[in-house]
Design an enzyme around this catalytic site. Structure first.
Site, PDB file in Angstrom:
ATOM      1  N   ARG A   1      -3.602  -9.952   4.731  1.00 27.40           N
ATOM      2  CA  ARG A   1      -4.027 -10.122   3.337  1.00 27.40           C
ATOM      3  C   ARG A   1      -2.881  -9.602   2.477  1.00 27.40           C
ATOM      4  O   ARG A   1      -2.559  -8.413   2.544  1.00 27.40           O
ATOM      5  CB  ARG A   1      -5.313  -9.310   3.104  1.00 27.40           C
ATOM      6  CG  ARG A   1      -5.826  -9.338   1.665  1.00 27.40           C
ATOM      7  CD  ARG A   1      -7.043  -8.410   1.555  1.00 27.40           C
ATOM      8  NE  ARG A   1      -7.558  -8.391   0.202  1.00 27.40           N
ATOM      9  CZ  ARG A   1      -7.055  -7.668  -0.793  1.00 27.40           C
ATOM     10  NH1 ARG A   1      -5.995  -6.904  -0.588  1.00 27.40           N
ATOM     11  NH2 ARG A   1      -7.588  -7.718  -1.993  1.00 27.40           N
TER      12      ARG A   1
ATOM     13  N   LYS B   1       0.817  -1.218   0.000  1.00 34.29           N
ATOM     14  CA  LYS B   1       0.000   0.000   0.000  1.00 34.29           C
ATOM     15  C   LYS B   1       0.849   1.266   0.000  1.00 34.29           C
ATOM     16  O   LYS B   1       2.034   1.252   0.319  1.00 34.29           O
ATOM     17  CB  LYS B   1      -0.986  -0.031   1.157  1.00 34.29           C
ATOM     18  CG  LYS B   1      -2.136  -1.000   0.814  1.00 34.29           C
ATOM     19  CD  LYS B   1      -3.313  -0.921   1.718  1.00 34.29           C
ATOM     20  CE  LYS B   1      -4.401  -1.857   1.175  1.00 34.29           C
ATOM     21  NZ  LYS B   1      -5.433  -2.135   2.167  1.00 34.29           N
TER      22      LYS B   1
HETATM   23  N1  PMM Z   1      -7.413  -3.844   0.606  1.00 31.78           N
HETATM   24  C1  PMM Z   1      -7.711  -3.923  -0.694  1.00 31.78           C
HETATM   25  C2  PMM Z   1      -8.750  -4.767  -1.144  1.00 31.78           C
HETATM   26  N2  PMM Z   1      -9.462  -5.514  -0.272  1.00 31.78           N
HETATM   27  N3  PMM Z   1      -9.887  -6.207   1.933  1.00 31.78           N
HETATM   28  C3  PMM Z   1      -9.614  -6.130   3.252  1.00 31.78           C
HETATM   29  N4  PMM Z   1     -10.339  -6.851   4.123  1.00 31.78           N
HETATM   30  N5  PMM Z   1      -8.624  -5.327   3.735  1.00 31.78           N
HETATM   31  C4  PMM Z   1      -7.867  -4.551   2.911  1.00 31.78           C
HETATM   32  O1  PMM Z   1      -6.992  -3.827   3.427  1.00 31.78           O
HETATM   33  C5  PMM Z   1      -8.134  -4.595   1.508  1.00 31.78           C
HETATM   34  C6  PMM Z   1      -9.161  -5.455   1.057  1.00 31.78           C
HETATM   35  C7  PMM Z   1      -6.945  -3.091  -1.680  1.00 31.78           C
HETATM   36  O2  PMM Z   1      -5.769  -3.708  -2.065  1.00 31.78           O
HETATM   37  P1  PMM Z   1      -5.560  -4.510  -3.486  1.00 31.78           P
HETATM   38  O3  PMM Z   1      -5.969  -3.576  -4.593  1.00 31.78           O
HETATM   39  O4  PMM Z   1      -4.146  -4.880  -3.505  1.00 31.78           O
HETATM   40  O5  PMM Z   1      -6.450  -5.724  -3.478  1.00 31.78           O
END
Ligand code: PMM
Length: 286
Positions: free
Chosen positions: A264, A218
């Site tokens: 995650r 991030k």
């Molecule tokens: N971040 C993203 C997408 N889904 N879900 C949860 N529970 N927590 C998060 O911090 C989160 C998420 C965005 O990141 P990506 O684009 O790399 O999927």
């Protein structure tokens, strides 16, 4: 929680990110075909992920929404194929109908970045299925979230807003044992907010629910590690997304030490290694 998952880990759990979107910020466009996506998910599963988190709508800041039909069509075939292979899947969606279709296709967990705010029907779907529900702290859609990153005290405000989401879920008949909390790093947050929330992770844990941390690649990591020199547009230069893996692993180790339920991440192997190392140290200390 672990009751629904086919794997039981003696360490913090790891969710592997599988974004089947053309535009996700960190791995968007990586898989051109379903087979590519499945192969990558299988690799993450071999690397030890407890769940593969399948998403069909980008939540990158500024991203426009996709039509519900397109989101459903992206995720359902992938989820079905993974479930057939015995791979445990969570569905990353804020839409109740997508969650319902995903659960019918074999998903085990709903990962809702809107914490139930995005769709009033989500609580009913989760209640009826009895599945775990990840409630993330969220204030608004990607197109506006940058304008919503204002807090009196970010830790107190996030705890209180998540508390409201918990109350709403329980009032809708969802069982407390179904709930998992997530501080929502990067969602309507400036870097200083993300760091405060990590520093005070214990306060979130104290609410008594399992906690998921999503820090992988991030931008708060990018701004910390950027060289600070201005780019041609005059903005301060941030560490590129592809070069944030070591920092992500540092957060994984920290989350494990602080007792998080799961992280995650995009690179599962590094996260599993970090969580395994922390668990070994903790066992040796007992
Ligand atoms: N971040 C993203 C997408 N889904 N879900 C949860 N529970 N927590 C998060 O911090 C989160 C998420 C965005 O990141 P990506 O684009 O790399 O999927």
């Amino acid at each position: 929680m672990n009751a629904v998952l086919p794997r039981r880990a003696d360490r913090m759990a790891v969710l592997g990110v599988l974004n089947v979107t053309p535009d996700s910020f960190s791995d968007g466009g990586r898989y051109r075909t379903i087979d590519d996506a499945i192969s990558w998910a299988e690799q993450m599963w071999r690397d030890g992920a407890e769940l593969i988190d399948v998403g069909g709508e980008s939540t990158r800041p500024g991203a426009e929404r996709v039509a519900v039909e397109a989101e459903t069509e992206r995720v359902v075939p992938v989820i079905r194929a993974l479930a057939e292979r015995g791979i445990a899947v969570s569905i990353d969606t804020m839409r109740a109908s997508v969650a319902q279709a995903a659960l019918a296709a074999g998903a085990l967990v709903v990962n809702d970045v809107s914490g139930g705010l995005g769709d009033p029907d989500m609580a009913r779907v989760v209640r009826d299925s009895g599945c775990p529900w990840i409630l993330m702290h969220w204030r608004g859609h990607s197109t506006v979230m940058r304008t919503l990153a204002s807090y009196d005290d970010v830790v107190a405000d996030v705890l209180s807003e998540l508390g409201q989401r918990i109350d709403a879920a329980l009032a809708a008949g969802v069982d407390a044992t179904q709930l998992i909390l997530d501080p929502g790093l990067g969602f309507a947050k400036k870097p200083e907010h993300d760091w405060r929330l990590l520093a005070e992770l214990g306060q979130l844990q104290a609410l008594g629910f399992p906690v998921l941390v999503g820090a992988s690649r991030k931008s708060f990591l990018g701004s910390l590690l950027g060289d600070g020199r201005p780019d041609p547009a005059g903005a301060s230069r941030s560490r590129p997304v592809a070069e944030r893996e070591d920092a992500t692993t540092a957060i994984t180790a920290y989350a494990a030490l602080r007792g998080a339920w799961a992280v995650r991440v995009h690179q599962v192997r590094a996260a599993v290694d970090a969580a395994t190392v922390v668990a070994a140290i903790e066992r040796a200390g007992k």
